[in-house]
Design a protein around this motif. Structure first.
Motif, PDB file in Angstrom:
ATOM      1  N   SER A 192       0.834  -1.206   0.000  1.00 17.45           N
ATOM      2  CA  SER A 192       0.000   0.000   0.000  1.00 17.45           C
ATOM      3  C   SER A 192       0.864   1.250   0.000  1.00 17.45           C
ATOM      4  CB  SER A 192      -0.916  -0.001   1.228  1.00 17.45           C
ATOM      5  OG  SER A 192      -1.557   1.252   1.373  1.00 17.45           O
ATOM      6  N   SER A 193       0.770   2.041  -1.055  1.00 17.06           N
ATOM      7  CA  SER A 193       1.527   3.293  -1.129  1.00 17.06           C
ATOM      8  C   SER A 193       0.973   4.329  -0.159  1.00 17.06           C
ATOM      9  CB  SER A 193       1.489   3.848  -2.561  1.00 17.06           C
ATOM     10  OG  SER A 193       0.158   4.118  -2.958  1.00 17.06           O
ATOM     11  N   VAL A 194      -0.343   4.254   0.139  1.00 16.84           N
ATOM     12  CA  VAL A 194      -0.949   5.202   1.067  1.00 16.84           C
ATOM     13  C   VAL A 194      -0.387   4.997   2.466  1.00 16.84           C
ATOM     14  CG1 VAL A 194      -3.107   6.010   2.074  1.00 16.84           C
ATOM     15  CG2 VAL A 194      -3.061   5.240  -0.296  1.00 16.84           C
ATOM     16  N   LEU A 195      -0.346   3.737   2.924  1.00 18.46           N
ATOM     17  CA  LEU A 195       0.213   3.445   4.239  1.00 18.46           C
ATOM     18  C   LEU A 195       1.702   3.782   4.286  1.00 18.46           C
ATOM     19  CD1 LEU A 195      -1.510   0.085   5.294  1.00 18.46           C
ATOM     20  CD2 LEU A 195      -1.809   2.339   6.305  1.00 18.46           C
ATOM     21  N   ALA A 196       2.410   3.513   3.179  1.00 24.88           N
ATOM     22  CA  ALA A 196       3.836   3.846   3.140  1.00 24.88           C
ATOM     23  C   ALA A 196       4.045   5.352   3.296  1.00 24.88           C
ATOM     24  CB  ALA A 196       4.453   3.357   1.832  1.00 24.88           C
ATOM     25  N   SER A 197       3.186   6.153   2.680  1.00 30.67           N
ATOM     26  CA  SER A 197       3.278   7.613   2.812  1.00 30.67           C
ATOM     27  C   SER A 197       3.049   8.043   4.252  1.00 30.67           C
ATOM     28  CB  SER A 197       2.246   8.285   1.899  1.00 30.67           C
ATOM     29  OG  SER A 197       2.515   8.009   0.545  1.00 30.67           O
ATOM     30  N   ASN A 198       2.038   7.444   4.890  1.00 37.69           N
ATOM     31  CA  ASN A 198       1.775   7.775   6.293  1.00 37.69           C
ATOM     32  C   ASN A 198       2.951   7.380   7.174  1.00 37.69           C
ATOM     33  OD1 ASN A 198      -0.761   8.877   5.886  1.00 37.69           O
ATOM     34  ND2 ASN A 198      -1.827   6.936   6.166  1.00 37.69           N
ATOM     35  N   ALA A 199       3.557   6.229   6.869  1.00 40.90           N
ATOM     36  CA  ALA A 199       4.718   5.779   7.647  1.00 40.90           C
ATOM     37  C   ALA A 199       5.864   6.774   7.536  1.00 40.90           C
ATOM     38  CB  ALA A 199       5.165   4.398   7.156  1.00 40.90           C
ATOM     39  N   ILE A 200       6.104   7.259   6.349  1.00 43.08           N
ATOM     40  CA  ILE A 200       7.210   8.197   6.136  1.00 43.08           C
ATOM     41  C   ILE A 200       6.944   9.515   6.867  1.00 43.08           C
ATOM     42  CG2 ILE A 200       8.428   9.554   4.375  1.00 43.08           C
ATOM     43  CD1 ILE A 200       7.950   7.101   2.498  1.00 43.08           C
ATOM     44  N   HIS A 201       5.678   9.902   6.989  1.00 43.78           N
ATOM     45  CA  HIS A 201       5.353  11.084   7.787  1.00 43.78           C
ATOM     46  C   HIS A 201       5.752  10.879   9.242  1.00 43.78           C
ATOM     47  CE1 HIS A 201       2.982  12.674   4.434  1.00 43.78           C
ATOM     48  NE2 HIS A 201       2.983  13.812   5.094  1.00 43.78           N
ATOM     49  N   HIS A 202       5.535   9.683   9.757  1.00 44.96           N
ATOM     50  CA  HIS A 202       5.959   9.397  11.131  1.00 44.96           C
ATOM     51  C   HIS A 202       7.482   9.487  11.253  1.00 44.96           C
ATOM     52  CE1 HIS A 202       1.925   8.425  12.139  1.00 44.96           C
ATOM     53  NE2 HIS A 202       1.883   7.258  11.526  1.00 44.96           N
ATOM     54  N   ARG A 203       8.213   8.994  10.248  1.00 44.60           N
ATOM     55  CA  ARG A 203       9.677   9.065  10.270  1.00 44.60           C
ATOM     56  C   ARG A 203      10.150  10.515  10.255  1.00 44.60           C
ATOM     57  NH1 ARG A 203      13.894   5.928   8.533  1.00 44.60           N
ATOM     58  NH2 ARG A 203      13.082   4.416  10.013  1.00 44.60           N
ATOM     59  N   ILE A 204       9.514  11.359   9.455  1.00 48.75           N
ATOM     60  CA  ILE A 204       9.870  12.780   9.414  1.00 48.75           C
ATOM     61  C   ILE A 204       9.646  13.424  10.779  1.00 48.75           C
ATOM     62  CG2 ILE A 204       9.241  15.039   8.443  1.00 48.75           C
ATOM     63  CD1 ILE A 204      10.861  13.374   6.540  1.00 48.75           C
ATOM     64  N   ASP A 205       8.543  13.055  11.440  1.00 44.32           N
ATOM     65  CA  ASP A 205       8.269  13.605  12.777  1.00 44.32           C
ATOM     66  C   ASP A 205       9.335  13.175  13.780  1.00 44.32           C
ATOM     67  OD1 ASP A 205       6.042  14.961  11.979  1.00 44.32           O
ATOM     68  OD2 ASP A 205       4.614  13.436  12.626  1.00 44.32           O
ATOM     69  N   SER A 206       9.806  11.938  13.662  1.00 43.53           N
ATOM     70  CA  SER A 206      10.858  11.488  14.582  1.00 43.53           C
ATOM     71  C   SER A 206      12.149  12.255  14.340  1.00 43.53           C
ATOM     72  CB  SER A 206      11.088   9.978  14.449  1.00 43.53           C
ATOM     73  OG  SER A 206      11.774   9.656  13.255  1.00 43.53           O
ATOM     74  N   LEU A 207      12.426  12.610  13.085  1.00 45.14           N
ATOM     75  CA  LEU A 207      13.635  13.377  12.761  1.00 45.14           C
ATOM     76  C   LEU A 207      13.541  14.808  13.294  1.00 45.14           C
ATOM     77  CD1 LEU A 207      14.358  12.172   9.103  1.00 45.14           C
ATOM     78  CD2 LEU A 207      15.463  11.450  11.213  1.00 45.14           C
ATOM     79  N   THR A 208      12.352  15.423  13.191  1.00 43.00           N
ATOM     80  CA  THR A 208      12.213  16.763  13.771  1.00 43.00           C
ATOM     81  C   THR A 208      12.314  16.697  15.293  1.00 43.00           C
ATOM     82  OG1 THR A 208       9.790  16.566  13.780  1.00 43.00           O
ATOM     83  CG2 THR A 208      10.795  17.637  11.874  1.00 43.00           C
ATOM     84  N   GLY A 209      11.897  15.567  15.871  1.00 42.77           N
ATOM     85  CA  GLY A 209      12.078  15.368  17.307  1.00 42.77           C
ATOM     86  C   GLY A 209      13.543  15.347  17.690  1.00 42.77           C
ATOM     87  N   ILE A 210      14.385  14.777  16.820  1.00 41.43           N
ATOM     88  CA  ILE A 210      15.836  14.760  17.073  1.00 41.43           C
ATOM     89  C   ILE A 210      16.388  16.186  17.064  1.00 41.43           C
ATOM     90  CG2 ILE A 210      18.062  14.029  16.136  1.00 41.43           C
ATOM     91  CD1 ILE A 210      16.689  11.517  15.097  1.00 41.43           C
TER      92      ILE A 210
END
Length: 384
Positions: A192-210
């Motif tokens: 699912s490309s939709v779920l993959a996009s949502n997952a990558i949004h979570h990864r971006i949020d973790s990077l801004t947390g860093i």
């Protein structure tokens, strides 16, 4: 901590632009589905974290964390917007709204993205104000500027953020990284490309947390480095501004009826040509043009197809029904397909020929004659 691959970075750039256009799992009623469950967990987590980071940033005097809270809202707002408007945008057209209700979502998107853009600019201004005080004013003036920007003074006598904010930032990183791993696992299983996009949004949020965590720790443990926290806030606020500006422009384009993007045109052409090739007389049919506009989640599509002059209305009708069914079932979001048929040997025909030239003027004499006729007619009825 994990970093983005080149593929993920490109995917995020695309997903961030179109995130609220395809929340398949978010609006699904099948709550037992793993994709639906992890997507809704992500939504509730984003909402909780945006609130907690906003309160924590204010309480712990961290500009970086307040800016990170606004960044969380950039992803959250599109999901909330979808939930709020999906039932409206999918309603059938009426005489009052002949092209449907999709523009209601575009209006909502404009409002939300405008709010995010304003919030990002406000945070950017605050961070710049504190940095200016740090580097161009004395220590006392810098402390006063920080207190004024933050809204209250601090008993510890320093404008560095509290170390408690670091624990909050660390918790954000761990939770968002877990959401990334869990969502991506289901996305790969479902392809699912939709779920993959949502997952990558979570990864971006973790990077801004860093970024937030680094700014807080640096401001506390490095000598004379309290300026690192507003620097972190400035960096994240610029990301918020970029996201808010991009979504604002996109909403304005939709309201101004900008044409659909080339990728969607390609998908429509592929679906139409595939069906046309399956018809018995495919060599006599030619898909000439694909145009259309985006209305919220909906695509309103116009096609031009060349057919032989000798074809009957019944033959043309069969092609129209086949193409409409093929495009509507293959391309997500297509809500209307209008087909214009032209003679195959007419190479100059275009969809834009349907527009009446701005040079055309109404004949004043005919206009006056029509009005006069109407007036006489009504006058006669009065006499009767």
């Amino acid at each position: 901590m994990a970093t983005l691959t080149k593929t993920e970075t490109r995917a995020h750039a695309h997903a961030h632009h179109h995130h609220h256009h395809d929340n398949t799992y978010l609006v699904s009623k099948n709550k037992q589905d793993p994709g639906v469950r992890i997507t809704r967990i992500g939504l509730y987590t984003n909402l909780s974290m945006a609130i907690v980071k906003g309160i924590g940033g204010y309480a712990f005097n961290s500009q970086a964390m307040i800016a990170d809270a606004w960044h969380s809202l950039t992803d959250l707002a599109s999901d909330i917007l979808t939930l709020a408007t999906v039932s409206w945008s999918l309603k059938p057209p009426t005489t009052l709204f002949p092209t449907g209700y999709g523009k209601i979502e575009s209006l909502g998107s404009l409002g939300v993205s405008g709010m995010l853009l304003f919030g990002g600019c406000f945070m950017c201004f605050n961070s710049c104000e504190i940095l200016y005080a740090h580097f161009f004013l004395d220590a006392h003036a810098a402390a006063e500027a920080a207190a004024h920007s933050h809204g209250h003074s601090h008993s510890h006598g320093s404008d560095a953020p509290s170390l408690h904010a670091a624990w909050l930032a660390l918790g954000t990183i761990l939770v968002k990284e877990w959401l990334y791993q869990a969502t991506m696992k289901i996305a790969k299983a479902r392809k699912s490309s939709v779920l993959a996009s949502n997952a990558i949004h979570h990864r971006i949020d973790s990077l801004t947390g860093i970024v937030t965590l680094g700014a807080i720790l640096g401001a506390n443990f490095l000598n004379e480095a309290a300026w690192l926290d507003p620097v972190g806030g400035l960096l994240i606020s610029l990301m918020v501004i970029k996201g808010g500006w991009g979504n604002t422009v996109e909403a304005l384009y939709e309201l101004a009826d900008k044409g659909i993007d080339e990728a969607t045109k390609g998908s429509i052409s592929k679906a139409a040509n595939k069906r046309l090739s399956g018809l018995g007389s495919a060599t006599q049919i030619e898909l000439r043009e694909v145009e259309g506009v985006k209305s919220g989640q909906n695509y309103l599509v116009d096609l031009q197809i060349g057919v032989p002059k000798s074809w009957s209305l019944e033959q043309i009708r069969e092609v129209e029904e086949n193409v409409r069914e093929a495009v509507g079932s293959s391309v997500r979001g297509v809500r209307r397909v209008k087909v214009r048929f032209v003679p195959k040997d007419d190479a100059s025909a275009s969809l834009f020929d349907e527009f009446i030239s701005g040079d055309v003027e109404v004949n004043p004499e005919e206009h006056d004659h029509d009005h006069g006729h109407d007036h006489d007619h009504s006058h006669g009825k009065k006499e009767l």
